[in-house]
Design a protein around this motif. Structure first.
Motif, short mmCIF file in Angstrom:
data_model
loop_
_atom_site.label_atom_id
_atom_site.label_comp_id
_atom_site.label_asym_id
_atom_site.label_seq_id
_atom_site.Cartn_x
_atom_site.Cartn_y
_atom_site.Cartn_z
N LYS A 1 3.58 -6.79 9.37
CA LYS A 1 3.47 -5.49 8.70
C LYS A 1 4.79 -4.74 8.79
N SER B 1 2.50 -5.61 3.93
CA SER B 1 1.98 -6.57 4.88
C SER B 1 1.88 -7.95 4.23
N SER C 1 -1.77 9.27 7.92
CA SER C 1 -2.24 7.93 8.23
C SER C 1 -3.67 7.79 7.74
N TYR D 1 -2.95 2.65 8.18
CA TYR D 1 -1.82 2.72 7.26
C TYR D 1 -1.07 4.02 7.48
N ARG D 2 0.25 3.94 7.58
CA ARG D 2 1.09 5.11 7.77
C ARG D 2 1.40 5.75 6.42
N SER E 1 0.85 -1.20 0.00
CA SER E 1 0.00 0.00 0.00
C SER E 1 0.88 1.24 0.00
N ILE F 1 5.06 3.89 2.23
CA ILE F 1 4.88 2.51 1.81
C ILE F 1 4.55 1.64 3.02
N ASN F 2 3.51 0.84 2.88
CA ASN F 2 3.12 -0.15 3.89
C ASN F 2 3.12 -1.52 3.23
N ASN G 1 6.38 -0.85 7.88
CA ASN G 1 6.23 0.53 7.42
C ASN G 1 7.35 1.36 8.02
N ARG G 2 7.24 2.66 7.93
CA ARG G 2 8.34 3.52 8.37
C ARG G 2 8.55 3.44 9.89
N SER H 1 -4.89 5.80 -1.01
CA SER H 1 -4.10 4.59 -0.83
C SER H 1 -4.23 3.73 -2.08
#
Length: 444
Positions: free
Chosen positions: A134, A117, A99, A110-111, A93, A114-115, A136-137, A437
């Motif tokens: 998951k 999972s 978010s 979602y942050r 994502s 890039i996410n 993310n950053r 997203s």
């Protein structure tokens, strides 16, 4: 005009270049099962989810036996995809805002950026598991999205763990239980598959007992007001029956429950089967409760004609805590309604839902004693909206192997979300005030 052309162009581009991705969307299986059973004229209680793999196999078998000569290529494609089992799903994502969170997505957020999972689905005779990893950053997190142990005897199954639910005919939401919040620890007792009952037809009964996340509870204790922080229990009971292929009826009740001291068996019975003075008593010396109930009905027309495969209308009526009336019986306060219409031509299908839970005196899913209300980890475990909402969903084949969809929701006369993509491949989610997203999914 330019925005419309951009969205259409992006849809076509993704369809042409991302056909190798093949994974489940958030809700496409339930949508497809409902669509296929309607077109095939199968009588089965569908408004009590979630379905286990063995139950899905039974429903698909009934569909195979009942599908007629006018069965379309699109319906065959859905049936084929439902038979596929994907055990590993990778989702990528890209989020444009700080978010984002979306309704009916197990409480996931979602942050920005890039996410990534990965969901691993493991099915067995005595267990179903879906651990999720998951990235993310903020780092790497691991979570059990859902997972439970099962034991069945005769046609009864008992499960323990984190179990997803969907109680009601609505596809955008339901008053009692949905997948809007994270799953919670519980015990579930239900039929392994629907049973035939006289006059009621194919029927299911479900009972759950679980614990929600911690919250502050205020209550009267021996004449003085006090508070405590604990995990309230949730007890639920639902019955669902389909007398024939044209109709389905359901009724359910859930109750958040806490004790002023220790909970006793009579407290559980009072919570799920309240007497005439239960609500009044519970504010002073009985168990502390927050009760919600609903009834629903669905009427189906399995036409399976050349131009129209099926039509469906449904209604769910819900209410908050019982209140005694002057006639001496209980009645649901703060009534809420959900109406739905569904049409399927065999190629294109359309679903429209309208939901309203507005009341002059009661704000749904809030409570004077349970300070966070009807929630688990901050998310409503029933319908995600408060007020009035309109929901539209359309699907249509794009190629012989892909079915495109678009859906939109308007809450309190404001557009809150648009989602489009291919049914089990990619999706673009837009929240006008929050961000965008883009999800790409792969499955094996």
């Amino acid at each position: 005009m330019q925005q419309r052309l951009f969205i259409i162009g992006l849809w076509i581009w993704c369809n042409l270049f991302l056909l190798s991705f093949n994974s489940e969307g958030a809700d496409w299986r339930d949508e497809s099962i409902d669509r296929l059973t309607l077109a095939a004229g199968v009588s089965y209680p569908l408004n009590t989810g979630h379905f286990q793999s063995q139950e899905i196999a039974l429903i698909l078998q009934k569909i195979e036996e009942n599908k007629g000569r006018e069965w379309s290529q699109t319906l065959d494609l859905l049936l084929t995809k439902l038979k596929e089992t994907k055990q590993l799903e990778i989702s990528l994502s890209v989020v444009t805002d700080n978010s984002l969170s979306f309704p009916n997505s197990y409480g996931e957020s979602y942050r920005q950026g890039i996410n990534l999972s990965a969901d691993l689905k493991v099915y067995g005779k005595f267990y179903d598991l879906c651990p999720q990893l998951k990235l993310n950053r903020d780092g790497v997190t691991a979570n059990l999205k859902w997972g439970y142990l099962s034991y069945s005897k005769w046609n009864t199954i008992i499960q323990a763990g984190r179990i997803p639910h969907w109680w009601g005919p609505g596809h955008n939401g339901a008053w009692l239980l949905t997948t809007n919040a994270q799953t919670f620890d519980q015990i579930r007792l239900t039929n392994r598959q629907a049973v035939l009952l006289p006059c009621l037809g194919s029927s299911k009964l479900e009972f759950i007992l679980g614990k929600l996340s911690k919250q502050t509870i205020g209550y009267s204790n021996k004449g003085s007001y006090t508070t405590k922080t604990e995990k309230p229990q949730l007890i639920g009971l639902r019955f669902d029956c389909s007398p024939n292929k044209y109709m389905e009826f359901g009724a359910g009740e859930t109750c958040m429950l806490s004790g002023r001291e220790k909970l006793k068996l009579k407290d559980y019975l009072q919570a799920i089967f309240p007497g005439n003075d239960a609500t009044v008593q519970e504010t002073t010396n009985g168990p502390i409760t927050n009760r919600i109930a609903s009834i629903d009905t669905t009427f189906r027309l399995p036409i399976n004609h050349r131009w129209l495969k099926g039509a469906e209308i449904y209604w769910e009526y819900g209410g908050e805590d019982y209140n005694p009336t002057s006639l001496g019986f209980n009645f649901l306060s703060a009534p809420a309604n959900l109406f739905g219409l569904y049409l399927d031509t065999g190629k294109t299908d359309m679903r429209i839902e309208y939901a309203e839970d507005e009341d002059d005196c009661v704000l749904w899913y809030t409570h004077g004693q349970f300070k966070e209300g009807y929630r688990n980890k901050g998310k409503i475990i029933g319908h995600h909206m408060n007020g009035k909402s309109w929901y539209l969903r359309l699907t249509r084949p794009i190629t012989t192997e892909q079915i495109g969809f678009i859906e939109a929701e308007m809450v309190n006369n404001k557009l809150t979300g648009i989602e489009l993509g291919c049914l089990n491949t990619w999706r673009l989610k837009i929240q006008p005030d929050d961000g965008v997203s883009v999800d790409y999914e792969m499955g094996w």
